[in-house]
Design an enzyme around this catalytic site. Structure first.
Site, mmCIF file in Angstrom:
data_model
loop_
_atom_site.group_PDB
_atom_site.id
_atom_site.type_symbol
_atom_site.label_atom_id
_atom_site.label_comp_id
_atom_site.label_asym_id
_atom_site.label_seq_id
_atom_site.Cartn_x
_atom_site.Cartn_y
_atom_site.Cartn_z
ATOM 1 N N GLU A 443 0.832 -1.220 0.000
ATOM 2 C CA GLU A 443 0.000 0.000 0.000
ATOM 3 C C GLU A 443 0.859 1.260 0.000
ATOM 4 O OE1 GLU A 443 -2.733 -0.684 -0.855
ATOM 5 O OE2 GLU A 443 -2.919 -2.743 -0.152
ATOM 6 N N GLY A 444 1.948 1.229 -0.744
ATOM 7 C CA GLY A 444 2.873 2.351 -0.798
ATOM 8 C C GLY A 444 3.924 2.190 0.272
#
Length: 596
Positions: A443-444
């Site tokens: 998620e980044g």
């Protein structure tokens, strides 16, 4: 086998004694009927579900993992996962904070945050199945067409169907502008999508009757880069207009990733071969729509590490009180025993208190942010909505990165408390470490979150969002400035606030001359601002504990001890981080690539 006790007392302390959440929520028309007793009852039942239904599956699910039938492309999760999910659906838990228009209960997001923290403590791998569904619900609720909402949201709300987000491809991870999946328009308004996706959590399983994939792909005339990405909803089974299931769609699992942790979750390689999908939002603006899901996922990932921090701490404390090793340097503390319990040793206590402080600080920050989301979604006051939106935007990368970094530190410390037993599977601690490690990546990555914080959220608006949050801190410092008992908390908070202001201005000036200065300082900067957030909430918690320690409740005494430990032993990390951030880009970029 590790045990888990939901931290209900601390959750209730933060909700009611620090944040006054029930009264804050009552000011919102949507939640006017909420009260503390209702909130407590929901959290208590959620804790029972986590502790009794999903926690017993954590160790066995990790050992068993998921199984792919390559002939049918079907994935079977670990034993007991499907039955646990059926109980989750039966209990109405998927609908907790969803829109009543689509069958939801319409309860505050802050309650969902409490529930998901407990689920993640109990079993992160299992929790990812319903967790991703909630993100898909949010994206479609915000950007879906009326037809898509009517078709998909009731099923996602009930838990009858689950959801995923299909972004990453073999050649591109964070840089989605490089993705190659293609979407061809069809005469009936649908699209056929072809491509390959990897690292798709919960991408295939038999726990629900259908899986709703949100897929990023390019239209034939799409511009290059991130400006040419569109978002599509691609179900595993094509639904009929009445919601019943039709034909199997052309999206399937072609492989399972062999991972360091979260073995109980099906992390899939997904192949799309002419899969039928419908457009979500506008053409070539898929990232805007997907960011609704991605931001929800980033908050969720922070919650994953918060949950792991709490459960690792609980088990490490129990072990440290029971394990006998050596004598205290100051003399025997258990003279009737062959050795003292290891909790008497200062460094063991330091590791335990580090985990405890990171759990309690993270919980306060996460619940405060969830309450801001409730305001953002439910207020009729546009100024209040804007302020809440800005605060959530600022804190989202901090929750994702700071809490997951802390989770890695805390679970590693807790494994260390166990000594050699911590490295052995049956005790459960090494699983927490392995599971925690992914949270800093997906998620980044945390570097991406740091760049987002410093580059976009702070320097991108000349510090406007940071100044809004800073005003909360400044007001608290002003209110407590003459309270002698609070000086040990207020003074270091005020000092760090001043240092963050100066560091931000300095980095902004450097960035004008060389944008790489942002990249060089961002990770250190996020951690400094994360500590500023924790210092603020520990000071607030200490204020309440000081006022109520005369009650005789040992909870408040423990809270003060934890706050003092945080300010004395963890907050000083910021001095080195600030110095490192100021060192700039030169030490990083001076060496020629050939010398590496």
């Amino acid at each position: 086998m590790p045990q888990y006790n939901p931290p209900l007392r601390d959750m209730q302390f933060v909700l009611h004694e620090v944040l006054d959440a029930a009264e804050e929520l009552k000011l919102l028309p949507r939640h006017a009927e909420i009260d503390a007793d209702t909130m407590n009852a929901i959290i208590e039942e959620g804790g029972k579900f986590a502790a009794e239904v999903t926690a017993p599956l954590n160790l066995s699910g990790d050992a068993q993992g998921c199984t792919l039938d390559r002939a049918t492309h079907e994935v079977t999760p670990p034993k007991g996962y499907k039955e646990a999910y059926a109980k989750y659906v039966e209990g109405g838990w998927p609908a907790l904070s969803c829109d009543p228009e689509y069958g939801g209960q319409g309860l505050p997001i802050v309650l969902n945050q409490c529930f998901y923290e407990m689920l993640n403590s109990a079993n992160q791998a299992w929790t990812m199945y319903p967790g991703l569904s909630h993100g898909a619900y949010e994206a479609l609720h915000a950007h879906g067409t009326p037809e898509q909402k009517a078709l998909y949201l009731p099923k996602l709300t009930s838990g009858q169907w689950t959801g995923t987000m299909c972004l990453t491809e073999p050649h591109c991870g964070t840089d989605l502008g490089l993705l190659r999946s293609k979407a061809e328009p069809q005469p009936d308004g649908s699209y056929t999508i072809t491509g390959q996706k990897i690292f798709i959590s919960a991408g295939e399983h038999d726990m629900a009757e259908n899986i709703v994939h949100l897929v990023l792909a390019r239209l034939p005339d799409a511009p290059a880069g991130s400006k040419g990405i569109s978002l599509f909803v691609v179900p595993k089974f094509l639904p009929n207009t009445d919601g019943s299931l039709g034909a199997r769609n052309g999206i399937f699992c072609s492989g399972l990733e062999h991972k360091m942790g979260i073995h109980g979750n099906a992390t899939c390689q997904m192949t799309l071969e002419g899969a039928v999908g419908t457009l979500v939002g506008e053409p070539n603006k898929g990232l805007q729509a997907m960011f609704v899901m991605m931001n929800a996922a980033r908050l969720g990932v922070g919650c994953q590490s918060l949950g792991l921090t709490e459960v690792a701490y609980q088990n490490a404390v129990a072990y440290a009180k029971d394990r006998l090793q050596m004598r205290a340097l100051s003399g025997p503390k258990a003279p009737d025993k062959a050795a003292d319990p290891i909790i008497v040793h200062p460094d063991v206590r330091k590791m335990l208190l580090t985990a405890r402080a990171y759990a309690e600080g993270g919980r306060a920050l996460a619940l405060f942010t969830a309450l801001q989301i409730d305001k953002m979604l439910a207020t009729d006051d546009e100024d209040e909505r804007k302020d809440a939106d800005d605060t959530v935007a600022l804190l989202t990368p901090i929750i994702k990165a700071f809490l997951t970094d802390n989770g890695w530190i805390a679970t590693s410390h807790c494994m260390q408390v166990y000594g050699g037993h911590g490295y052995i599977h049956e005790w459960g601690m090494e699983q927490y470490v392995r599971d925690a490690r992914i949270n800093m990546i997906y998620e980044g990555t945390n570097t991406v979150q740091s760049l987002d914080l410093l580059g976009r959220k702070v320097l991108g608006d000349n510090g406007a969002k940071l100044k809004k949050f800073g005003k909360l801190i400044a007001a608290f410092v002003e209110d407590e400035g003459t309270n002698e008992a609070m000086q040990e908390f207020v003074n270091p908070l005020a000092d760090l606030g001043d240092k963050v202001t100066k560091l931000t201005q300095e980095l902004g000036m450097k960035a004008f001359g060389n944008a790489d200065e942002v990249g060089a300082a961002a990770v250190d900067y996020l951690r400094v601002v994360g500590h500023l957030c924790f210092a603020y909430f520990f000071a607030r918690m200490a204020k309440v504990a000081l006022a109520r320690q005369g009650s005789g409740d040992p909870f408040y005494t423990a809270k003060l001890h934890t706050a003092r430990f945080y300010f004395a032993k963890l907050l000083p990390e910021t001095a080195g981080l600030i110095r490192s951030a100021r060192a700039g880009v030169a030490p990083l970029m001076a060496m020629d690539e050939a010398l590496f």
